[in-house]
Motif scaffolding. Structure first.
Motif, short mmCIF file in Angstrom:
data_model
loop_
_atom_site.label_atom_id
_atom_site.label_comp_id
_atom_site.label_asym_id
_atom_site.label_seq_id
_atom_site.Cartn_x
_atom_site.Cartn_y
_atom_site.Cartn_z
N LEU A 15 0.84 -1.19 0.00
CA LEU A 15 0.00 0.00 0.00
C LEU A 15 0.87 1.25 0.00
CD1 LEU A 15 -2.79 1.45 0.40
CD2 LEU A 15 -2.32 1.31 2.87
N GLY A 16 0.60 2.15 -0.95
CA GLY A 16 1.26 3.45 -0.94
C GLY A 16 0.40 4.46 -0.22
N VAL A 17 1.04 5.34 0.54
CA VAL A 17 0.34 6.41 1.25
C VAL A 17 0.98 7.73 0.89
CG1 VAL A 17 -0.28 7.38 3.48
CG2 VAL A 17 -0.33 4.90 3.17
N LEU A 18 0.18 8.62 0.32
CA LEU A 18 0.65 9.96 -0.03
C LEU A 18 -0.10 10.96 0.82
CD1 LEU A 18 2.17 12.07 -1.75
CD2 LEU A 18 0.27 11.92 -3.39
N ALA A 19 0.61 11.71 1.67
CA ALA A 19 0.00 12.76 2.49
C ALA A 19 0.41 14.11 1.91
CB ALA A 19 0.44 12.63 3.94
N TYR A 20 -0.57 14.90 1.53
CA TYR A 20 -0.25 16.23 0.99
C TYR A 20 0.47 17.09 2.03
CZ TYR A 20 -3.29 15.17 -3.00
OH TYR A 20 -3.86 14.61 -4.13
N ASP A 21 0.14 16.90 3.29
CA ASP A 21 0.80 17.62 4.37
C ASP A 21 1.84 16.69 5.01
OD1 ASP A 21 1.65 18.96 6.63
OD2 ASP A 21 -0.35 19.45 7.36
N PRO A 22 3.15 17.00 4.91
CA PRO A 22 4.17 16.13 5.51
C PRO A 22 3.97 15.91 7.01
CG PRO A 22 5.19 17.76 4.07
CD PRO A 22 3.75 18.15 4.21
N VAL B 17 3.64 -1.02 3.79
CA VAL B 17 3.13 0.35 3.65
C VAL B 17 4.29 1.25 3.27
CG1 VAL B 17 1.93 2.26 4.77
CG2 VAL B 17 1.39 -0.10 5.42
N LEU B 18 4.16 1.96 2.14
CA LEU B 18 5.16 2.92 1.69
C LEU B 18 4.57 4.33 1.85
CD1 LEU B 18 6.49 1.24 -1.58
CD2 LEU B 18 7.53 1.22 0.68
N ILE B 19 5.03 5.07 2.84
CA ILE B 19 4.59 6.45 3.05
C ILE B 19 5.58 7.34 2.31
CG2 ILE B 19 4.04 8.22 4.75
CD1 ILE B 19 3.61 5.97 6.79
N THR B 20 5.19 7.85 1.16
CA THR B 20 6.14 8.53 0.29
C THR B 20 5.40 9.39 -0.73
OG1 THR B 20 7.95 8.16 -1.28
CG2 THR B 20 6.17 6.57 -1.29
N ASN B 21 6.14 10.30 -1.38
CA ASN B 21 5.60 11.03 -2.53
C ASN B 21 6.41 10.73 -3.78
OD1 ASN B 21 7.95 12.35 -1.94
ND2 ASN B 21 7.04 14.40 -1.80
N SER B 22 7.22 9.67 -3.72
CA SER B 22 8.03 9.27 -4.87
C SER B 22 7.17 8.56 -5.92
CB SER B 22 9.15 8.34 -4.41
OG SER B 22 9.72 7.65 -5.52
N ALA C 3 -3.32 5.32 -1.13
CA ALA C 3 -4.31 6.06 -0.36
C ALA C 3 -3.78 7.48 -0.19
CB ALA C 3 -4.53 5.41 1.01
N VAL C 4 -4.59 8.46 -0.60
CA VAL C 4 -4.19 9.87 -0.54
C VAL C 4 -4.82 10.52 0.68
CG1 VAL C 4 -4.16 12.07 -1.77
CG2 VAL C 4 -4.04 9.92 -3.06
#
Length: 569
Positions: free
Chosen positions: A360-367, A524-529, A540-541
């Motif tokens: 699962l990739g996780v992209l958070a607009y706010d770091p 879980v990959l928490i990244t914006n790459s 999941a955004v």
């Protein structure tokens, strides 16, 4: 000792209790030494009256043999007693240092509020100083024994003199004790200032590369100079107080000695004392100066021990950040990790699910929201500080024993922590791991060049914090270590920020291949790459604390302008 009853005085009492064997042995031997030393002037006085004044050669020879035996006893007793006392101090300091290290390494965390440098200061300095209470016990007992023996001897020679000593010495000690609270406060302030300076030094050294990169090293040096100057001022105030106390002790002691010697001289002139008795009284009066001085020194030692014990108690008595449950490892389920309506920091109603075999990739607009999620998953957030439910294999995390949670969930932080030692030791992390497994993990993390760049390969030595590796090399070795551990659920936070595009692509491929090989693993990959997000099954955004979009990377890239802008900028 339960955390809720740890206090400075409790730390001191425990030290005496734990070292009672050595303390008792030291007290007996040191008291024997002081009693024997107090008898030396008495013995000399007797020799003068019974042998020298009478001209009895046989009595003189016997007296010299007895005096030699007395010196032998006091020398042996001091040597053995001092050894017991110092051994007790070092043993207790060792035990306290181990306890502080155990508290600092407790996976539940603690609420001491101390930075790494402050913990280092407590471990290196306060542990030793708090253990001095063991030495104080022996020194005080020996000093009191010396004064009692001297006073009894003086009573035998002249009752008023003996009574004067028995009454005068306690008054001197009580008067000097009045400065003990001030000494404790000054010692505590000194230790706190030194600890804060040490903590700042650790922070600056750790971030030296960053400071140089932004040109802030001069500002950091000035800040450290200010902190160091404050520590110096506090230390000088503490030293001034200790010097004043020592000066008063010496002055009062000298006046007391002069008074006793003066009275003895007057009695000798009146014919109430013989020459031998006068010598004994003057010798005892001079001798009494030592135990009185020792009692004054003990006041200083106890003040330092008490101040440091309070700081030790602050660490050992700190409440844990998290209070996990007692349940054992849960049975693997289809949902390895579930977050239901989580509210914490910037997260507000966050819902996530990581299935078995899923990346699962996780992209958070706010770091900041990504950081909050990492803190939550790593177990650094107390249960009362967040809302909602975090489940591991369907069981709420707070119901599980911490070992059970750690056995399923591993969070690899962005700031990789490597340790001094070999690469092999860092990768295995204390476990007995086959070399083929180590090399497979290194290959999956695209870190084979790290081994190839050094003649010792996997056995190359790393310096403290892996400082002889580049940032990208440290990240990849940290990732390889996580793959060696092979946890059921692996959470990675920005694992490729310090690597180039080619290496990042190789790492993404190796990572997903390694984790997808086992169908029961969740990642879980928490990244914006975009390279890493492309390698996931779905993304999941997170925006404003909750999931606002979900789907495969390519689908989100094609249909969500905000997502496209975020990952392709």
């Amino acid at each position: 000792m339960a955390a809720d009853v740890i206090s400075g005085p409790a730390v001191l009492r425990r030290a005496l209790r734990r070292q009672r064997g050595r303390v008792v042995a030291g007290i007996v031997l040191l008291c024997t030494h002081q009693a024997a030393e107090a008898l030396v002037p008495v013995a000399i006085g007797l020799i003068i009256d019974r042998a020298v004044a009478t001209g009895d050669v046989r009595a003189l020879l016997l007296s010299l043999v007895g005096l030699a035996a007395l010196f032998t006893v006091l020398a042996f007793a001091y040597r053995a007693g001092a050894r017991q006392a110092y051994a007790a101090v070092e043993q207790e300091a060792h035990l306290v240092r181990v306890e502080i290290a155990r508290s600092a390494l407790d996976p539940r965390g603690n609420r001491s509020g101390m930075r790494d440098g402050e913990l280092l200061s407590v471990t290196a300095s306060d542990a030793e100083l708090s253990a001095l209470v063991v030495r104080v016990a022996g020194l005080c007992a020996a000093a009191v024994t010396a004064i009692v023996v001297a006073a009894v001897a003086l009573l035998v020679v002249d009752v008023p003199l003996g009574l004067g000593v028995l009454l005068g010495v306690p008054l001197v000690v009580v008067a000097l004790q009045r400065m003990a609270p001030l000494l404790s406060r000054r010692s505590a302030s000194q230790q706190e200032a030194l600890a804060a300076t040490t903590a700042l030094a650790v922070d600056l050294v750790t971030g030296l590369r960053v400071l140089r990169g932004i040109g802030a090293q001069d500002h950091a040096a000035r800040r450290y100079a200010v902190a160091s100057r404050h520590a110096l001022d506090v230390t000088l105030r503490a030293a001034t107080t200790k010097g004043l106390h020592l000066g008063l002790t010496t002055t009062v002691n000298g006046l007391f000695l002069a008074a006793v010697a003066g009275v003895a001289g007057w009695l000798a002139l009146q014919g109430r004392l013989t020459v031998g008795e006068l010598v004994a009284v003057v010798g005892l009066a001079q001798f009494i100066a030592e135990p009185v001085q020792t009692l004054g020194y003990c006041v200083q030692l106890f003040a330092m021990a008490r101040a440091s014990a309070g700081r030790v108690a602050r660490v050992l008595g700190a409440e844990p950040l998290a209070r996990p449950g007692t349940a054992g490892p849960p049975a693997p389920g289809p949902a390895r990790l579930t977050l239901d309506t989580i509210g914490y920091a910037g997260l507000d109603g966050l819902c996530l699910r990581v299935g078995a075999g899923e990346v699962l990739g996780v992209l958070a607009y706010d770091p900041g929201e990504a950081e909050a999620l990492v803190r939550l998953l790593s177990g650094r957030v107390p249960r009362e500080d967040y809302r909602g439910t975090l489940c591991v294999d369907g069981v709420p995390a707070e119901d599980l024993h911490i070992d059970a949670v750690r056995g399923v969930l591993l969070v690899e932080q962005h700031d990789v922590a490597l340790f001094e030692g070999t690469l092999r030791a860092n990768l295995a992390a204390g476990a007995d791991v086959d070399e083929a497994v180590l090399r497979a993990a290194v290959r999956a993390a695209a870190a084979e060049d790290v081994l190839a760049a050094h003649p010792h390969g996997i056995d190359r030595l790393l310096t403290e914090r892996g400082a002889n590796l580049s940032g990208g090399q440290r990240q990849r070795i940290g990732l390889a270590r996580a793959l060696v551990a092979d946890p059921p659920v692996l959470v990675l936070h920005n694992p490729t920020t310090a690597v180039d595009a080619v290496t990042e692509a190789l790492l993404a491929e190796g990572l997903t291949s390694a984790r997808a090989a086992a169908e029961d693993r969740g990642t879980v990959l928490i990244t914006n790459s975009p390279v890493l997000l492309r390698a996931t099954h779905r993304v999941a955004v997170i925006d404003r604390g909750r999931v606002v979009a979900e789907g495969p990377h390519e689908q989100l890239l094609a249909g969500d302008a905000r997502y496209r802008e975020e990952v392709l900028r």
